[in-house]
Scaffold this active site. Sequence first.
Site, PDB file in Angstrom:
ATOM      1  N   THR A  28       0.822  -1.212   0.000  1.00  0.00           N
ATOM      2  CA  THR A  28       0.000   0.000   0.000  1.00  0.00           C
ATOM      3  C   THR A  28       0.857   1.264   0.000  1.00  0.00           C
ATOM      4  OG1 THR A  28      -0.149   0.060   2.413  1.00  0.00           O
ATOM      5  CG2 THR A  28      -1.842  -1.193   1.248  1.00  0.00           C
ATOM      6  N   ASP A  29       0.220   2.371  -0.348  1.00  0.00           N
ATOM      7  CA  ASP A  29       0.897   3.662  -0.286  1.00  0.00           C
ATOM      8  C   ASP A  29       0.349   4.461   0.899  1.00  0.00           C
ATOM      9  OD1 ASP A  29      -1.583   4.663  -1.108  1.00  0.00           O
ATOM     10  OD2 ASP A  29      -0.930   5.047  -3.161  1.00  0.00           O
ATOM     11  N   PHE A  30       0.688   5.717   0.980  1.00  0.00           N
ATOM     12  CA  PHE A  30       0.281   6.536   2.123  1.00  0.00           C
ATOM     13  C   PHE A  30      -1.230   6.652   2.279  1.00  0.00           C
ATOM     14  CE2 PHE A  30       0.298   9.424  -1.404  1.00  0.00           C
ATOM     15  CZ  PHE A  30      -0.779  10.273  -1.156  1.00  0.00           C
ATOM     16  N   SER A  31      -1.980   6.426   1.202  1.00  0.00           N
ATOM     17  CA  SER A  31      -3.445   6.538   1.253  1.00  0.00           C
ATOM     18  C   SER A  31      -4.101   5.297   1.858  1.00  0.00           C
ATOM     19  CB  SER A  31      -4.005   6.764  -0.152  1.00  0.00           C
ATOM     20  OG  SER A  31      -3.848   5.586  -0.932  1.00  0.00           O
TER      21      SER A  31
END
Length: 148
Positions: A28-31
């Site tokens: 996953t990314d920061f979101s």
Amino acid sequence: MTEAFSLSGELAADGSHTLTQRVYYEDTDFSGFVYHARYLHFMERARTDYLRCLGVEQSALHQMDGEGLMFVVHRMEIDFKSPARMDNVLTIETVTEKAGGAKMVLNQKILRGETLLIGAKVVIAVVNASGRPRRLPETLAKAFLGEA
């Protein structure tokens, strides 16, 4: 009760392949959504395990006929429909549309349950160890098409 899944996925009677993968934090990314490039990893893993389920060892292909046989992604069209999140369980489906000559066309889907997240068409070039096009052996083409 826990369901058991084959580590390499499963082949269906029609020759299609399914692989189950869990989404981890690293995907996953920061979101909190799966980073778009990670879907490429999921699809690559599914294609590799598709070969494994067909009884094909990549190391044997690299030495085949003294000239080698390798698969290289030539083109990929991807439709991002809906995002996945951490801890989602995804199913990656791979179906061979065409296998013959010096290329293959695979259709891949990534689903969360019945929800389509990703749809992709992958054109694979068949090359030798020098990177030159070579024909896909007929027996291997038939295996990909579910005719073996």
